[in-house]
Design a protein around this motif. Structure first.
Motif, mmCIF file in Angstrom:
data_model
loop_
_atom_site.group_PDB
_atom_site.id
_atom_site.type_symbol
_atom_site.label_atom_id
_atom_site.label_comp_id
_atom_site.label_asym_id
_atom_site.label_seq_id
_atom_site.Cartn_x
_atom_site.Cartn_y
_atom_site.Cartn_z
ATOM 1 N N PHE A 125 7.586 7.814 8.926
ATOM 2 C CA PHE A 125 8.195 6.754 8.130
ATOM 3 C C PHE A 125 7.209 5.632 7.822
ATOM 4 C CE2 PHE A 125 10.583 2.702 7.899
ATOM 5 C CZ PHE A 125 11.246 2.944 6.706
ATOM 6 N N LYS A 126 6.500 5.133 8.827
ATOM 7 C CA LYS A 126 5.590 4.002 8.607
ATOM 8 C C LYS A 126 4.463 4.360 7.643
ATOM 9 C CE LYS A 126 6.448 1.618 12.952
ATOM 10 N NZ LYS A 126 5.874 1.147 14.218
ATOM 11 N N LYS A 127 3.895 5.536 7.801
ATOM 12 C CA LYS A 127 2.822 5.965 6.894
ATOM 13 C C LYS A 127 3.364 6.189 5.490
ATOM 14 C CE LYS A 127 -0.072 8.190 10.390
ATOM 15 N NZ LYS A 127 -0.632 9.470 10.834
ATOM 16 N N SER A 128 4.571 6.717 5.404
ATOM 17 C CA SER A 128 5.197 6.930 4.096
ATOM 18 C C SER A 128 5.469 5.600 3.402
ATOM 19 C CB SER A 128 6.505 7.703 4.246
ATOM 20 O OG SER A 128 6.273 8.968 4.790
ATOM 21 N N VAL A 129 5.954 4.622 4.168
ATOM 22 C CA VAL A 129 6.217 3.297 3.597
ATOM 23 C C VAL A 129 4.930 2.716 3.026
ATOM 24 C CG1 VAL A 129 6.807 0.905 4.174
ATOM 25 C CG2 VAL A 129 8.241 2.752 4.989
ATOM 26 N N LYS A 130 3.846 2.808 3.780
ATOM 27 C CA LYS A 130 2.561 2.288 3.294
ATOM 28 C C LYS A 130 2.128 2.991 2.018
ATOM 29 C CE LYS A 130 0.864 1.029 7.885
ATOM 30 N NZ LYS A 130 -0.086 1.366 8.951
ATOM 31 N N ALA A 131 2.235 4.315 2.001
ATOM 32 C CA ALA A 131 1.826 5.079 0.821
ATOM 33 C C ALA A 131 2.690 4.734 -0.389
ATOM 34 C CB ALA A 131 1.892 6.577 1.113
ATOM 35 N N VAL A 132 3.998 4.622 -0.177
ATOM 36 C CA VAL A 132 4.906 4.324 -1.289
ATOM 37 C C VAL A 132 4.700 2.893 -1.788
ATOM 38 C CG1 VAL A 132 7.338 4.059 -1.946
ATOM 39 C CG2 VAL A 132 6.610 6.078 -0.679
ATOM 40 N N ILE A 133 4.562 1.933 -0.879
ATOM 41 C CA ILE A 133 4.335 0.550 -1.310
ATOM 42 C C ILE A 133 3.039 0.445 -2.111
ATOM 43 C CG2 ILE A 133 3.755 -1.777 -0.500
ATOM 44 C CD1 ILE A 133 5.836 -1.407 1.708
ATOM 45 N N CYS A 134 1.986 1.065 -1.618
ATOM 46 C CA CYS A 134 0.720 1.033 -2.364
ATOM 47 C C CYS A 134 0.869 1.713 -3.727
ATOM 48 C CB CYS A 134 -0.383 1.685 -1.549
ATOM 49 S SG CYS A 134 -0.874 0.727 -0.103
ATOM 50 N N GLY A 135 1.616 2.802 -3.763
ATOM 51 C CA GLY A 135 1.866 3.472 -5.034
ATOM 52 C C GLY A 135 2.666 2.607 -5.989
ATOM 53 N N VAL A 136 3.650 1.887 -5.478
ATOM 54 C CA VAL A 136 4.452 0.989 -6.315
ATOM 55 C C VAL A 136 3.584 -0.146 -6.853
ATOM 56 C CG1 VAL A 136 6.327 -0.713 -6.236
ATOM 57 C CG2 VAL A 136 6.683 1.563 -5.313
ATOM 58 N N VAL A 137 2.709 -0.677 -6.011
ATOM 59 C CA VAL A 137 1.797 -1.739 -6.464
ATOM 60 C C VAL A 137 0.909 -1.217 -7.596
ATOM 61 C CG1 VAL A 137 -0.204 -3.136 -5.765
ATOM 62 C CG2 VAL A 137 1.829 -3.044 -4.304
ATOM 63 N N LEU A 138 0.361 -0.015 -7.422
ATOM 64 C CA LEU A 138 -0.476 0.586 -8.462
ATOM 65 C C LEU A 138 0.320 0.814 -9.747
ATOM 66 C CD1 LEU A 138 -3.097 1.896 -9.479
ATOM 67 C CD2 LEU A 138 -2.323 4.033 -8.411
ATOM 68 N N ALA A 139 1.502 1.367 -9.621
ATOM 69 C CA ALA A 139 2.340 1.614 -10.800
ATOM 70 C C ALA A 139 2.664 0.305 -11.516
ATOM 71 C CB ALA A 139 3.629 2.336 -10.394
ATOM 72 N N GLY A 140 2.919 -0.751 -10.751
ATOM 73 C CA GLY A 140 3.206 -2.047 -11.348
ATOM 74 C C GLY A 140 2.026 -2.592 -12.127
ATOM 75 N N ILE A 141 0.834 -2.432 -11.570
ATOM 76 C CA ILE A 141 -0.379 -2.887 -12.273
ATOM 77 C C ILE A 141 -0.561 -2.098 -13.569
ATOM 78 C CG2 ILE A 141 -2.902 -2.938 -12.154
ATOM 79 C CD1 ILE A 141 -2.555 -3.560 -9.115
ATOM 80 N N ILE A 142 -0.415 -0.786 -13.488
ATOM 81 C CA ILE A 142 -0.567 0.062 -14.673
ATOM 82 C C ILE A 142 0.468 -0.309 -15.731
ATOM 83 C CG2 ILE A 142 -0.356 2.434 -15.546
ATOM 84 C CD1 ILE A 142 -1.552 3.343 -12.810
ATOM 85 N N MET A 143 1.731 -0.470 -15.319
ATOM 86 C CA MET A 143 2.784 -0.805 -16.285
ATOM 87 C C MET A 143 2.589 -2.207 -16.865
ATOM 88 S SD MET A 143 4.491 1.885 -16.683
ATOM 89 C CE MET A 143 5.697 1.185 -17.791
#
Length: 157
Positions: A125-143
């Motif tokens: 769970f903790k590693k998944s949260v980190k990966a998903v949060i970082c992915g959301v940050v990246l997606a937000g920058i791209i969008m």
């Protein structure tokens, strides 16, 4: 202005739309980018623990029910098969794969789908949260950048 921020927050919580729709909405409405971006990230992350801990249980609960059983079983089997293939290919890079899956804003990818995949794959769970949060940050920058470019090009015509 508060009403628009609330709309950004709510849009970011909607499956499939998520932050990918909230950030362009905020920019199009003339809201300041940084606060809108932060609000969209928070809204996008709130459903994550519920999806991670309960979605799989709901699918397993419903797999033997008369009307929904076939679909729920299909989702579980598809998730397991896809997950095993992903585990074989990604190996130790599974969390990087999750990060990129969530971070590259394509239809069907995002925090909801990534979190569901992490749950079905029994990822940490903790590693998944980190990966998903970082992915959301990246997606937000791209969008955000993409929206700014589109609006800039649109203003030239």
């Amino acid at each position: 202005m508060l009403k628009k921020y609330i709309i950004v927050f709510l849009i970011s919580m909607v499956p499939l739309v998520e932050l990918r729709g909230a950030v362009p909405y905020a920019i199009a409405m003339g809201l300041p980018v940084l606060p809108s971006y932060i609000i969209a990230i928070i809204g996008n992350m709130i459903p994550m623990p519920f999806i991670f801990f309960f979605a799989r249980k709901v699918l397993e609960w419903g797999k033997d029910k008369p009307v929904i059983g076939g679909f729920f079983t299909f989702c579980l089997e598809k998730g397991h098969k896809g997950g095993e293939k992903l585990k074989e290919k990604a190996g130790k890079g599974l969390y990087w794969a999750l990060f990129l899956f969530v971070g590259i804003p394509l239809p069907g990818t995002g925090a909801w789908t990534g979190t569901l995949a992490a749950s079905i794959l029994d990822m940490d769970f903790k590693k998944s949260v980190k990966a998903v949060i970082c992915g959301v940050v990246l997606a937000g920058i791209i969008m955000g950048l993409g929206t700014k470019v589109v609006l800039l090009i649109g203003s030239l015509f």
